[in-house]
Scaffold this motif. Structure first.
Motif, PDB file in Angstrom:
ATOM      1  N   LYS A  87       0.844  -1.198   0.000  1.00 55.41           N
ATOM      2  CA  LYS A  87       0.000   0.000   0.000  1.00 55.41           C
ATOM      3  C   LYS A  87       0.877   1.245   0.000  1.00 55.41           C
ATOM      4  N   GLY A  88       1.955   1.214   0.753  1.00 57.94           N
ATOM      5  CA  GLY A  88       2.897   2.330   0.756  1.00 57.94           C
ATOM      6  C   GLY A  88       3.509   2.543  -0.609  1.00 57.94           C
ATOM      7  N   LEU A  89       3.815   1.444  -1.323  1.00 60.06           N
ATOM      8  CA  LEU A  89       4.415   1.547  -2.650  1.00 60.06           C
ATOM      9  C   LEU A  89       3.437   2.138  -3.651  1.00 60.06           C
ATOM     10  N   GLU A  90       2.130   1.856  -3.473  1.00 63.17           N
ATOM     11  CA  GLU A  90       1.118   2.453  -4.339  1.00 63.17           C
ATOM     12  C   GLU A  90       1.059   3.969  -4.126  1.00 63.17           C
ATOM     13  N   LEU A  91       1.206   4.405  -2.874  1.00 60.49           N
ATOM     14  CA  LEU A  91       1.042   5.817  -2.538  1.00 60.49           C
ATOM     15  C   LEU A  91       2.324   6.631  -2.678  1.00 60.49           C
ATOM     16  N   SER A  92       3.491   5.972  -2.565  1.00 60.39           N
ATOM     17  CA  SER A  92       4.765   6.686  -2.583  1.00 60.39           C
ATOM     18  C   SER A  92       5.597   6.257  -3.793  1.00 60.39           C
ATOM     19  N   THR A  93       6.934   6.358  -3.673  1.00 58.46           N
ATOM     20  CA  THR A  93       7.812   6.112  -4.817  1.00 58.46           C
ATOM     21  C   THR A  93       8.800   4.985  -4.531  1.00 58.46           C
ATOM     22  N   PRO A  94       9.358   4.363  -5.590  1.00 58.00           N
ATOM     23  CA  PRO A  94      10.323   3.276  -5.396  1.00 58.00           C
ATOM     24  C   PRO A  94      11.561   3.684  -4.608  1.00 58.00           C
ATOM     25  N   ILE A  95      12.084   4.897  -4.848  1.00 54.15           N
ATOM     26  CA  ILE A  95      13.290   5.331  -4.130  1.00 54.15           C
ATOM     27  C   ILE A  95      12.999   5.500  -2.646  1.00 54.15           C
ATOM     28  N   ASN A  96      11.850   6.089  -2.320  1.00 59.55           N
ATOM     29  CA  ASN A  96      11.491   6.240  -0.910  1.00 59.55           C
ATOM     30  C   ASN A  96      11.418   4.882  -0.218  1.00 59.55           C
ATOM     31  N   ALA A 145       4.848  16.386  -6.462  1.00 61.04           N
ATOM     32  CA  ALA A 145       3.645  16.200  -7.268  1.00 61.04           C
ATOM     33  C   ALA A 145       3.865  15.102  -8.304  1.00 61.04           C
ATOM     34  N   ARG A 146       3.186  13.967  -8.134  1.00 60.33           N
ATOM     35  CA  ARG A 146       3.305  12.846  -9.067  1.00 60.33           C
ATOM     36  C   ARG A 146       1.955  12.145  -9.161  1.00 60.33           C
ATOM     37  N   ILE A 147       1.573  11.814 -10.401  1.00 59.26           N
ATOM     38  CA  ILE A 147       0.296  11.137 -10.607  1.00 59.26           C
ATOM     39  C   ILE A 147       0.325   9.745  -9.990  1.00 59.26           C
ATOM     40  N   ASP A 148       1.503   9.073 -10.100  1.00 56.94           N
ATOM     41  CA  ASP A 148       1.582   7.698  -9.616  1.00 56.94           C
ATOM     42  C   ASP A 148       1.979   7.603  -8.146  1.00 56.94           C
ATOM     43  N   ALA A 149       2.027   8.748  -7.464  1.00 63.57           N
ATOM     44  CA  ALA A 149       2.349   8.749  -6.032  1.00 63.57           C
ATOM     45  C   ALA A 149       1.416   9.740  -5.338  1.00 63.57           C
ATOM     46  N   PRO A 150       0.148   9.349  -5.132  1.00 64.17           N
ATOM     47  CA  PRO A 150      -0.884  10.299  -4.690  1.00 64.17           C
ATOM     48  C   PRO A 150      -0.770  10.772  -3.250  1.00 64.17           C
ATOM     49  N   ASN A 151      -0.078  10.043  -2.392  1.00 68.37           N
ATOM     50  CA  ASN A 151       0.011  10.453  -0.982  1.00 68.37           C
ATOM     51  C   ASN A 151       1.343   9.984  -0.413  1.00 68.37           C
ATOM     52  N   ILE A 152       2.422  10.691  -0.773  1.00 68.82           N
ATOM     53  CA  ILE A 152       3.774  10.268  -0.407  1.00 68.82           C
ATOM     54  C   ILE A 152       3.997  10.236   1.106  1.00 68.82           C
ATOM     55  N   PRO A 153       3.563  11.255   1.885  1.00 65.58           N
ATOM     56  CA  PRO A 153       3.780  11.164   3.340  1.00 65.58           C
ATOM     57  C   PRO A 153       3.138   9.926   3.972  1.00 65.58           C
ATOM     58  N   GLY A 155       2.325   7.125   2.379  1.00 66.39           N
ATOM     59  CA  GLY A 155       3.043   5.966   1.854  1.00 66.39           C
ATOM     60  C   GLY A 155       4.348   5.733   2.592  1.00 66.39           C
ATOM     61  N   ASN A 156       5.110   6.812   2.849  1.00 66.66           N
ATOM     62  CA  ASN A 156       6.368   6.691   3.584  1.00 66.66           C
ATOM     63  C   ASN A 156       6.133   6.221   5.018  1.00 66.66           C
ATOM     64  N   ALA A 157       5.048   6.701   5.636  1.00 62.46           N
ATOM     65  CA  ALA A 157       4.717   6.250   6.994  1.00 62.46           C
ATOM     66  C   ALA A 157       4.412   4.754   7.007  1.00 62.46           C
ATOM     67  N   LEU A 158       3.747   4.275   5.946  1.00 65.08           N
ATOM     68  CA  LEU A 158       3.438   2.842   5.854  1.00 65.08           C
ATOM     69  C   LEU A 158       4.706   2.013   5.672  1.00 65.08           C
ATOM     70  N   PHE A 159       5.724   2.579   4.998  1.00 70.10           N
ATOM     71  CA  PHE A 159       7.006   1.872   4.891  1.00 70.10           C
ATOM     72  C   PHE A 159       7.624   1.662   6.278  1.00 70.10           C
ATOM     73  N   ILE A 160       7.438   2.626   7.159  1.00 74.82           N
ATOM     74  CA  ILE A 160       7.956   2.500   8.523  1.00 74.82           C
ATOM     75  C   ILE A 160       7.177   1.433   9.291  1.00 74.82           C
TER      76      ILE A 160
END
Length: 297
Positions: A87-96, A145-153, A155-160
């Motif tokens: 779910k985090g990967l859907e919302l954020s980016t591969p590098i994050n 701002a990225r279409i394929d990363a709608p909620n980066i914060p 998503g990053n929290a979910l990675f944690i």
């Protein structure tokens, strides 16, 4: 070629697969397969593979008193961990995701201090603090701002959350690994994983339009099931026959490098000063938290 050399190659192979996975899995979601549906695919495929290979291992029966720990490990390692990551990967980016996955050793240090009373030195505490600051920087200031990363914060929290649940899983599963063969544990944990994920993931799984999946997406799904889930575990098991666990865990430091290179090479992500700063803080923090202190003279 010596067994130790083969073990090192296996460890590098597993880390390379993990590094590629950040970008490959991202390419599937959410257009073709939504994250929770992807998890049901992953645990089901892995369960089938581990049941198949378990016939080549010893015939073991898990004792009744150990089923509680097996269940908790399955919830942490085959449900919360995977659901949060995808779910985090859907919302954020591969590098994050490649950067934040390396805080797992830091989480293990903290949880070990809480649950098994392992002593935290000043060096480890400094590493934990730096890693936390790096992760916080990426969560709070890494949005773009990225279409394929709608909620980066988020998503990053979910990675944690993913790193924390995986760290707890590693601590709890240790006693089981000492008692049972890995094939025995994996076939039952992934089977339980199917049952645990089914109520959450079945709705998204049922939405998959199989006939519309392009060949490259089918390949990506197979890569995650066979490569990221099945082969990485086999590679790591073989590596552990020749390398210490602490030596094997050090290979996680390659993930951000491999993940970033692959994401940039395929044009799926881009670097920024915030990402670079956060990556340096996290990696240095992990280094301090994981480094063995010099023995007293």
């Amino acid at each position: 070629m010596s067994k130790r050399t083969l073990a090192i190659m296996a460890a590098i192979g597993a880390t390379t697969i993990y590094g590629l996975n950040h970008t490959i899995a991202k390419g599937v979601m959410p257009m073709y397969v939504k994250p929770y549906g992807f998890i049901l695919l992953r645990v089901t495929g892995a369960a089938i593979l581990f049941w198949g290979i378990s016939f080549f291992g010893p015939k073991e029966v898990i004792e009744r008193k150990d089923w509680g720990r097996v269940l908790v490990c399955s919830i942490l390692g085959m449900a919360i961990n995977m659901l949060a990551f995808f779910k985090g990967l859907e919302l954020s980016t591969p590098i994050n995701s490649a950067v934040l996955i390396t805080i797992s050793p830091i989480i293990v240090v903290v949880l070990s201090a809480l649950f098994i009373k392992e002593k935290i030195t000043l060096q480890k505490a400094s590493g934990v603090l730096l890693g936390f600051i790096g992760a916080l920087v990426l969560v709070l200031f890494g949005a773009e701002a990225r279409i394929d990363a709608p909620n980066i914060p988020l998503g990053n929290a979910l990675f944690i959350v993913n790193a924390a649940s995986y760290g707890a899983y590693l601590i709890l599963v240790k006693k089981l690994i000492e008692k049972y063969h890995p094939f025995t544990l994996m076939k039952w944990m992934f089977t339980l994983g199917i049952l645990i994920n089914l109520p959450v993931a079945f709705s998204e799984f049922s939405e998959i339009v199989w006939q519309d999946l392009p060949n490259e997406i089918i390949f990506a799904i197979l890569f995650v099931i066979i490569g990221t889930t099945f082969f990485t575990y086999l590679f790591n098991i073989f590596a552990l026959t020749q390398l210490k666990a602490s030596s094997l865990s050090a290979f996680i430091y390659l993930q951000p490098l491999l993940g970033i290179i692959f994401a940039l090479a395929t044009g799926k992500d881009s670097l920024s000063m915030v990402k670079i700063l956060a990556a340096l803080l996290v990696l240095f923090g992990v280094y301090l938290a994981s480094k063995r202190p010099k023995p007293a003279p």
